[in-house]
Design an enzyme around this catalytic site. Sequence first.
Site, PDB file in Angstrom:
ATOM      1  N   ASP A 280       0.975  -1.159  -0.052  1.00 25.30           N
ATOM      2  CA  ASP A 280      -0.006  -0.040   0.143  1.00 25.30           C
ATOM      3  C   ASP A 280       0.863   1.207   0.137  1.00 25.30           C
ATOM      4  OD1 ASP A 280      -1.993   1.615  -0.064  1.00 25.30           O
ATOM      5  OD2 ASP A 280      -3.409   0.763   1.562  1.00 25.30           O
ATOM      6  N   TRP A 281       0.187   2.538  -0.061  1.00 24.09           N
ATOM      7  CA  TRP A 281       1.071   3.745  -0.365  1.00 24.09           C
ATOM      8  C   TRP A 281       2.060   3.934   0.764  1.00 24.09           C
ATOM      9  CZ3 TRP A 281      -0.274   7.921  -3.996  1.00 24.09           C
ATOM     10  CH2 TRP A 281       0.419   9.051  -3.861  1.00 24.09           C
TER      11      TRP A 281
END
Length: 742
Positions: A280-281
């Site tokens: 994820d980011w």
Amino acid sequence: MKKLTTFALLMVSFFAAAQQETIDQKVNALLKKMTIEEKIGQLNQYTGDNSATGPITINPNKQAEIKAGLIGSMLNVVGTKYTRQYQELAMQSRLKIPLLFGQDVIHGYKTTFPIPLAEAASWDLQAIELAARVAATEASASGIHWTFAPMVDIGRDPRWGRVMEGAGEDTYLGSKIAYARVKGFQGNKLGDLNSVMACVKHFAAYGAATGGRDYNSVDMSERMLFETYLPPFKAALDAGAATFMNSFNDINGIPATGNVHLQRDILKGKWNFQGFVVSDWGSIGEMVAHGYSKDLKAAALSAITAGSDMDMESNAYRYNLAELVKEGKVSIDLIDDAVKRILRKKYELGLFENPYKYSDDKRAEKALNNPENRKAALEVAEKSIVLLKNENQTLPLSKSLKTIAFIGPMVKEYKANMGFWSVELPDVDYDKWVVSQWDGLQNKVGKNTKLLYAKGCEVDGDNKDGFAEAVATAKQADVVILSIGERRDMSGEAKSRSDLHLPGVQEDLVKAIQATGKPVVVLVNAGRPLIFNWTADNIPAIVYTWWLGTEAGNAIANVLSGDYNPSGKLPMTFPREVGQVPIYYNHFSTGRPAPNENSTGYVSSYIDLKNSPKFPFGYGLSYTKFNYSDLKLSSAKIKSNETIKVSFQLSNVGKVAGEEVVQLYLQDKFGSVVRPVLELKDFQKVKLNAGESKTIEFTIDKEKLSLYNDKIEWVAEPGDFEVMIGASSADIKLKANFELVQ
Ligand code: NOJ
């Protein structure tokens, strides 16, 4: 004929295998030519310039790095022009390996569909698949190869703002929807012009964040993980999902991004997932903040070891993996495996043959302005609406009304109807593209009905200056429609709320309007279950509209007018107060169950509140009435290799055609582990004309009777079961018992 079909199938699988072989050969040949820097480049994903979906790292060298083959993928680059521009840079790199463009296409691309939680309320798998199909058609025509969807996290806590992105609280419904969404996004096969890769997220248990606070820790038993949280991921994988995204949370003390058990043992091991995992980011870098990795280099080591193949915006792989390989801490085989997984998908998409395959202006122009897409968005929006209350047949609105007052902060909003996680396209004016609730109703009512408007108040804040005008407007009307709720940015990522009541002074506005004595209909716009007890107890008609997307106004008008008979059912339990949260219908049987709603004393209850929810899972009304009768079981005993047929009569005993979601629940009466009081195991959405009856059939097999025992084995244990047929989890119409014998 049968022989011919078998032969054809054999040939298809032979050619598919042959093609896969050539892709693998091509991948291996390319890998041999790649330097270690180029390999690591493939594992690196940067954000582009379109609206950021996380904290941006400013990198002035992005373009040069693409030309040097140091970036494998980008997100937040939308449209044919920009994807083409970036791809042109990649084509100047030594090996000309195309970039992959990923994007959060969560509920539509240009044509915005209802938020995923709303779509889940349709319980209509075909409609849900269609929504994803349309989104894929539009996105793939605009240069997007890959959507970061579906989000399949089970959401049992409405404080968590991201429940709006998922399919709600139930594992069975969530699994069916996960499957449908992947099929919709990926179409027949990757490489078709209108298919995008799906990305199943967030692996895993992200929805169980402590206190409903986004990014917070998760502590969960292995049994709960396997039984409740993982099945939708597995269903998405079974549908052929090309990629997975891991999650921000730590689970039992280990961040998911660095979690060997989740990614290596379960996903790539037990489940044999052949696609790739994107972080994820910034989640690789965040392992430092978690206090799990001492620096970015240690985070890179943990993530790659655990099976995170691509680094979204952490810059952890880009700057550390080569050194880790040199130091012998990361084997080149590990890097090669990750690179191969990514390259394989680029080949499958056909990007090596034509890197601009999906950036086609003419196709985009056509796909983004296809009236059929709006039609689909309207259909899905209608199906997503849930009618919560309808006393005195307040709805549908009578055709002979002279004056309707349409009041509230949502009435004249355009963009708000898109909800959170809509794609912002720079060249679209959403105030023209989205149908407001006002415009929808205005277009619907005939010339003889006058529509009056007052805003009343804002969504939040304590200003009541607009109340007097709203009350005066209401007094002039035959009926009042009040459109209230959350702002669209009150749910979504990083939008946890500790208070689930209607924000601001909106419920006071409801009270002021109710005091006029006019019939009132309340529309609640929200991305999660909200609490509005006074409204629920005092207002005759309540419609939960969630966020419905581009066609919101028309869909709502069709329901208000009766041109569409509402058919949605809640995919999440609505609490009475936040103190009940997390609240979900399929809770375990306790040792001291409360005998009734008002029991207190030494039983499992609150001394200040009922246990029951305000609106239960699976609940939703229609403008017609359905009758359930004649439950029959094909047998009262079943062996584990047999099935039981359950049948009953469903009749539409009202005056208009309608759809009912009939729900089959089971309870395993005794188990080697404590069982839920009931569990959804099947459902059907059935359309019946007024006066029509139909025999509905379900089949119960071993799979539906199985549980994870304390050794995490999926087993069906002999014993007594109860089958329940309901119109909701709290409205069981028919029930019977049967026994599973050895
Ligand atoms: C963070 C979110 O958690 C994830 O769902 C999303 O896909 C990425 N940002 C990219 O926008």
